[in-house]
Write a protein that holds these residues in place. Structure first.
Motif, PDB file in Angstrom:
ATOM      1  N   VAL A 413      -7.977  34.083 -38.794  1.00 28.72           N
ATOM      2  CA  VAL A 413      -7.008  33.350 -39.735  1.00 28.72           C
ATOM      3  C   VAL A 413      -7.853  32.501 -40.795  1.00 28.72           C
ATOM      4  O   VAL A 413      -7.279  32.051 -41.714  1.00 28.72           O
ATOM      5  N   ALA A 414      -9.213  32.274 -40.664  1.00 33.00           N
ATOM      6  CA  ALA A 414      -9.814  31.189 -41.431  1.00 33.00           C
ATOM      7  C   ALA A 414      -9.836  31.525 -42.885  1.00 33.00           C
ATOM      8  O   ALA A 414      -9.608  30.784 -43.797  1.00 33.00           O
ATOM      9  N   PRO A 415     -10.101  32.876 -43.322  1.00 30.48           N
ATOM     10  CA  PRO A 415     -10.168  33.159 -44.864  1.00 30.48           C
ATOM     11  C   PRO A 415      -8.667  33.177 -45.335  1.00 30.48           C
ATOM     12  O   PRO A 415      -8.454  32.463 -46.532  1.00 30.48           O
ATOM     13  N   ILE A 488     -12.130  20.039 -44.297  1.00 27.73           N
ATOM     14  CA  ILE A 488     -13.102  20.477 -45.576  1.00 27.73           C
ATOM     15  C   ILE A 488     -12.270  21.322 -46.352  1.00 27.73           C
ATOM     16  O   ILE A 488     -11.686  22.293 -46.149  1.00 27.73           O
ATOM     17  N   ARG A 489     -11.954  20.630 -47.506  1.00 26.24           N
ATOM     18  CA  ARG A 489     -11.303  21.495 -48.800  1.00 26.24           C
ATOM     19  C   ARG A 489     -12.310  22.307 -49.561  1.00 26.24           C
ATOM     20  O   ARG A 489     -13.310  21.960 -49.802  1.00 26.24           O
ATOM     21  N   VAL A 490     -12.016  23.493 -49.667  1.00 27.57           N
ATOM     22  CA  VAL A 490     -12.708  24.731 -50.316  1.00 27.57           C
ATOM     23  C   VAL A 490     -11.894  25.145 -51.349  1.00 27.57           C
ATOM     24  O   VAL A 490     -10.634  25.366 -51.546  1.00 27.57           O
ATOM     25  N   ILE A 491     -12.649  25.845 -52.308  1.00 33.27           N
ATOM     26  CA  ILE A 491     -11.962  26.773 -53.467  1.00 33.27           C
ATOM     27  C   ILE A 491     -11.493  27.797 -52.812  1.00 33.27           C
ATOM     28  O   ILE A 491     -11.755  28.379 -51.999  1.00 33.27           O
ATOM     29  N   THR A 492     -10.332  28.430 -53.702  1.00 29.94           N
ATOM     30  CA  THR A 492      -9.887  29.598 -53.150  1.00 29.94           C
ATOM     31  C   THR A 492     -10.689  30.927 -53.263  1.00 29.94           C
ATOM     32  O   THR A 492     -11.181  31.285 -54.259  1.00 29.94           O
ATOM     33  N   PRO A 493     -10.785  31.588 -52.017  1.00 22.72           N
ATOM     34  CA  PRO A 493     -11.712  32.640 -51.963  1.00 22.72           C
ATOM     35  C   PRO A 493     -11.169  33.824 -52.826  1.00 22.72           C
ATOM     36  O   PRO A 493      -9.775  33.929 -52.803  1.00 22.72           O
ATOM     37  N   SER A 494     -11.757  34.653 -53.198  1.00 17.72           N
ATOM     38  CA  SER A 494     -11.136  36.033 -53.750  1.00 17.72           C
ATOM     39  C   SER A 494     -10.803  37.060 -52.923  1.00 17.72           C
ATOM     40  O   SER A 494     -11.232  36.967 -51.620  1.00 17.72           O
ATOM     41  N   LEU A 495      -9.678  37.734 -53.158  1.00 16.87           N
ATOM     42  CA  LEU A 495      -9.323  38.830 -52.441  1.00 16.87           C
ATOM     43  C   LEU A 495     -10.324  39.677 -52.045  1.00 16.87           C
ATOM     44  O   LEU A 495     -10.602  40.275 -51.001  1.00 16.87           O
ATOM     45  N   PHE A 496     -11.270  40.039 -53.054  1.00 24.08           N
ATOM     46  CA  PHE A 496     -12.600  40.643 -52.635  1.00 24.08           C
ATOM     47  C   PHE A 496     -13.349  40.114 -51.549  1.00 24.08           C
ATOM     48  O   PHE A 496     -13.921  40.621 -50.580  1.00 24.08           O
ATOM     49  N   PHE A 497     -13.590  38.974 -51.562  1.00 23.41           N
ATOM     50  CA  PHE A 497     -14.236  38.283 -50.434  1.00 23.41           C
ATOM     51  C   PHE A 497     -13.816  38.257 -49.224  1.00 23.41           C
ATOM     52  O   PHE A 497     -14.350  38.771 -47.904  1.00 23.41           O
ATOM     53  N   GLY A 499     -11.591  40.820 -48.197  1.00 26.40           N
ATOM     54  CA  GLY A 499     -11.761  42.089 -47.757  1.00 26.40           C
ATOM     55  C   GLY A 499     -13.151  42.227 -47.090  1.00 26.40           C
ATOM     56  O   GLY A 499     -13.142  42.995 -46.262  1.00 26.40           O
ATOM     57  N   PHE A 500     -14.144  41.891 -47.906  1.00 26.52           N
ATOM     58  CA  PHE A 500     -15.518  41.965 -47.373  1.00 26.52           C
ATOM     59  C   PHE A 500     -15.637  41.387 -46.128  1.00 26.52           C
ATOM     60  O   PHE A 500     -16.441  41.705 -45.172  1.00 26.52           O
ATOM     61  N   TYR A 501     -14.944  40.137 -45.954  1.00 28.30           N
ATOM     62  CA  TYR A 501     -15.316  39.408 -44.575  1.00 28.30           C
ATOM     63  C   TYR A 501     -14.715  40.390 -43.584  1.00 28.30           C
ATOM     64  O   TYR A 501     -15.400  40.426 -42.196  1.00 28.30           O
ATOM     65  N   TYR A 502     -13.435  40.951 -43.667  1.00 25.35           N
ATOM     66  CA  TYR A 502     -12.911  41.342 -42.602  1.00 25.35           C
ATOM     67  C   TYR A 502     -13.644  42.783 -42.151  1.00 25.35           C
ATOM     68  O   TYR A 502     -13.897  43.078 -41.134  1.00 25.35           O
ATOM     69  N   LEU A 503     -14.117  43.531 -43.439  1.00 26.78           N
ATOM     70  CA  LEU A 503     -14.853  44.767 -43.161  1.00 26.78           C
ATOM     71  C   LEU A 503     -16.134  44.313 -42.292  1.00 26.78           C
ATOM     72  O   LEU A 503     -16.875  45.090 -41.714  1.00 26.78           O
ATOM     73  N   GLY A 504     -16.973  42.982 -42.939  1.00 28.60           N
ATOM     74  CA  GLY A 504     -18.007  42.637 -42.361  1.00 28.60           C
ATOM     75  C   GLY A 504     -18.061  42.455 -40.862  1.00 28.60           C
ATOM     76  O   GLY A 504     -19.099  42.999 -40.130  1.00 28.60           O
TER      77      GLY A 504
END
Length: 807
Positions: A413-415, A488-497, A499-504
């Motif tokens: 759930v992190a991303p 920790i506040r972070v910028i919104t990750p892209s949907l590309f990132f 998708g790459f995260y889960y595939l990774g």
């Protein structure tokens, strides 16, 4: 060597088995989900979709009949995708009943029945209403009714208990409206949120405008859930102090409205807020607690299973039909059915079936945050737990198992948490080891106190014990909030990132098993590195300057992005809804180069507190006017704590720019502040003129006619600007004729709140702009207004226009 007939047959059977898909239902659901997503993004005509689906189904049956399994599988997959596409389109088109459109935007008389539990949030109470009649016409639809309690715009809102209950039949007159869509780029889409609950319209009212016609209506099963819900809340109120009672209501019922804001923030910052959002965790805890209780009573397993189904069903009625609860209930029901039929439980297929059932009930559940988090968390636990557990089991059976579950869920759930809430909380891994066991005890004691509430001394005994554990829970969450990795506040990750995260993750887990996956991971990593390096090198430099007038309600907030990638923020709105930080995170902004606070009124300054707290700021420019408000003191305190450089603005100063064709001039306040006329704070606001080539902007904050007269006298025709930010939300005390004639703008933007209590913008001011031929854009009507210029021409886009074109 030749094989015998038996050996050949066995090999054929083994080949057939190996060619079977292990989790076919999971593949079906994923293709169906893809169709829903495509339908959400694309708008294709219904006849075309229907004819294409018919062709695909016929092709599937013909190829299957001929024994061509490969071709039939391809046709089946595309049929499932198109089925999801078509069903989503039909579902959305049927949400607004025929005839409802004629009432939108009009004040009408409505008779209906309260069809949800009224929920108090800040200054209003909201509930769903099942309509019976609208202006005497039979109309069966669902609308949202919002009842406002706060009378003073600037007064702290108080949570009040509504006098309305589920099943009340009511009558009122109000303006029926379409829910607002996104008011700012990538902002919260309230229209889509309500459509996901099958609500296409809403109305805003005061409580005194509603007449109760009768009680005890609605669905009998929902009334049963309401009875147990109210009984549980009354028991909590009678046996626990307000703080511990508010936490317990949050845990058992998902009611966070009675929690102090600082306590709720601690739960969010430590990543354990999921215990306050009713989810599958709660169903699991209830199953565990009552299952253990029935085991102590030595009830037969089948009777225990039936009682657990009944309890979970009642609990779902109590908290309402949330996707996470429905998912957990369906999976538990499937598991119980498998137990009765003495079949092996396939958890992946159970999860897929639960998703399919929910998406058939309502395909818009797919875009519900609770749905996404619930299914991803469970899927992640099912996939990662067996791989993590062997590495942790040496710690101890219980601790290793709890850590494995916590880590598996967090990885999944992190991303999504980062995408939806801009939070990254690795401390949650440690905090959950303490919080989840405490919540288990709290839930058990809370239900025991409710069950024995008929004998209050015993209920008090359980609640006294619960007071201790609830206090420990609050202290533990507060303790972990001070750990590194909390909030920790972070910028919104892209949907590309994402998708790459889960595939990774899948690739890394299977890295050693498959040579093909090793090659894919290696090539994918090289491509990613190349994309990152060469993408930065060859990204074309834009010569565009973009100015976004954000919709922050009744107040101002303007974000300027220069061609050299630097930026400037002028004011931040009231900060009531976290609009500004969310916008900046979605824009992937980490640093503010120039932050201008035009004057210390809360409707301009409040949102800057969140910016100073969560972003790097190059420097602050303010008017130097002192104010006694808590917001202004907090503003100064954060600047001092973070050692942010700041200066007092005075007329004649300039802000540095790396580009020769950009000028940023401060025109006001003067060295001697205005001390006569209207509001001194307003009249001494910072006025900035931004010039880029032939296009110029005049940002006037909240100046009134006294300051306007001074500017006209000092600058005359030098005030001329292409775009004007209308002073003081278009109030009657500003935008004088002489001032507008000197500025002579081509268009003007009024930043103003919808239904504000001040009557802004004033009709006389609007008439003045109309007579001068100045095009006016209003944030209450248009949402955010985005102006882009290359220094020669400029283009105006609004959120309303974007939605009209895109939907």
């Amino acid at each position: 060597m030749r094989l015998s007939a038996d050996e050949a047959g066995m090999n054929a059977n083994n080949k057939r088995k190996s060619s079977r898909i292990k989790y076919p239902l999971l593949i079906i659901v994923l293709t169906y989900i893809l169709g829903i997503i495509l339908s959400h993004l694309l708008d294709l005509p219904f006849p075309f979709l229907f004819l294409t689906l018919t062709f695909l189904l016929l092709s599937f049956f013909l190829s299957f009949k001929r024994g061509n399994l490969t071709l039939s599988t391809i046709f089946l997959i595309f049929s499932l995708i198109l089925s999801g596409f078509l069903y989503h389109k039909l579902f959305v088109s049927c949400l607004t009943p025929s005839g409802l459109d004629e009432f939108l935007g009009k004040k009408v008389e409505i008779i209906g029945t309260v069809s949800s539990f009224p929920e108090a949030k800040e200054e209003r109470t909201s509930f769903a209403l099942k309509t019976e009649e609208i202006d005497g016409k039979r109309m069966g639809s669902r609308i949202e009714v919002s009842i406002f309690h706060a009378k003073d715009f600037y007064r702290e809102a108080e949570i009040k208990k509504s006098s309305f209950q589920y099943g009340d039949r009511i009558r009122f007159r109000g303006r029926l409206e379409r829910p607002p869509a996104s008011r700012n780029p990538k902002g919260f889409d309230y229209r889509s949120y309500l459509l996901g609950r099958k609500i296409p319209a809403l109305v805003y009212l005061r409580e005194e405008e509603i007449e109760i016609l009768g009680r005890e209506g609605g669905n009998p099963l929902s009334r049963v859930g309401l009875f147990f819900r109210q009984h549980l809340m009354e028991t909590i109120d009678q046996t626990l102090p307000s703080l511990q009672g508010g936490v317990l209501k949050g845990i058992l019922l998902g009611r966070r409205g009675e929690l102090p804001p600082e306590i709720e923030k601690d739960f969010i910052d430590t990543g354990v807020v999921h215990v306050l959002a009713v989810s599958g965790l709660h169903v699991g805890l209830i199953t565990f607690i009552f299952g253990a209780f029935f085991a102590i009573l030595r009830l037969p397993k089948r009777i225990s299973a039936l009682l657990l189904i009944l309890i979970i069903f009642l609990y779902a009625l109590m908290v309402g039909p949330r996707p996470s609860i429905l998912r957990a209930s369906i999976m538990f029901g499937i598991g119980t059915l498998a137990y009765y039929l003495q079949r092996k439980r396939e958890l992946y297929n159970s999860l897929a079936l639960a998703a399919l059932i929910l998406l058939l009930i309502n395909p818009l559940f797919l875009f519900n945050i609770g749905f996404q988090l619930s299914f991803i968390a469970v899927l992640s636990i099912l996939y990662l737990y067996p791989r993590i557990w062997p590495k942790l089991k040496s710690l101890s059976h219980y601790l290793g198992g709890l850590m494995a579950v916590s880590l598996a869920a967090w990885i999944g759930v992190a991303p999504l948490i980062a995408y939806h809430f801009n939070y990254f909380t690795p401390v949650a891994l440690l905090a959950n080891l303490f919080v989840v066991p405490l919540v288990t005890i709290v839930v058990a004691l809370g239900f025991l106190a409710t069950i024995f509430s008929f004998f209050l001394p015993l209920a008090h005994l359980f609640s006294h014990a619960n007071w201790l554990f609830l206090t420990l829970l609050v202290k533990a969450v507060n303790f972990f909030n001070y750990f590194p990795g909390a909030g920790i506040r972070v910028i919104t990750p892209s949907l590309f990132f994402i998708g790459f995260y889960y595939l990774g993750i899948v690739g890394l887990i299977n890295f050693r098993r498959s040579p093909l996956i090793r090659k894919v991971v290696f090539i994918g990593t090289l491509c990613l590195i190349a994309f990152f390096i060469w993408g930065n090198i060859f990204t074309p430099q834009s010569d565009l300057l973009k100015v976004t007038f954000l919709d922050v309600g009744q107040g101002d907030s303007i974000f300027v992005q220069f061609p050299d990638k630097k930026n400037m923020l002028i004011d931040g709105g009231s900060g009531r809804y976290d609009t500004l930080p969310s916008y900046l995170w979605d824009q992937r902004i980490r640093r503010i180069d120039y932050l201008i606070s035009t004057h210390p009124h809360t409707d301009h300054l409040g949102g800057l507190i969140g910016v100073l707290s969560n972003f790097r700021v190059g420097g602050v420019i303010e008017s130097g006017q002192e104010h006694t408000s808590f917001t202004y003191k907090k503003f100064l305190e954060i600047m001092k704590e973070k050692k942010i450089p700041y200066r007092i603005a005075r007329a004649g100063q300039k802000l540095e720019s790396n580009q020769n064709n950009i000028r940023i001039d401060i025109l006001h306040p003067q060295e001697e502040l205005i001390e006569y006329g209207g509001s001194q704070l307003n009249n001494n606001s910072i006025v900035v003129k931004l010039t880029y080539g032939k296009v110029s902007f005049l940002f006037t904050a909240d100046i009134e006619k006294e300051a306007e007269g001074l500017l006209v006298k000092k600058y005359g025709l030098r005030l001329k600007s292409t775009i004007l930010k209308v002073p003081h939300q278009g109030s009657k005390t500003s935008s004088t004729l002489k001032f507008l004639e000197k500025v002579s703008p081509e268009c003007a933007i009024i930043s103003v709140g919808a239904r504000n209590p001040f009557g802004h913008p004033h009709p006389e001011v609007l008439k003045r702009f109309q007579n001068l031929g100045i095009k006016v854009y209003r944030t209450d009507e248009e949402g955010a207004v985005i102006i882009t210029t290359d220094g020669r021409d400029y283009w105006v886009n609004t959120m309303r226009e974007k939605q009209r074109l895109g939907k």
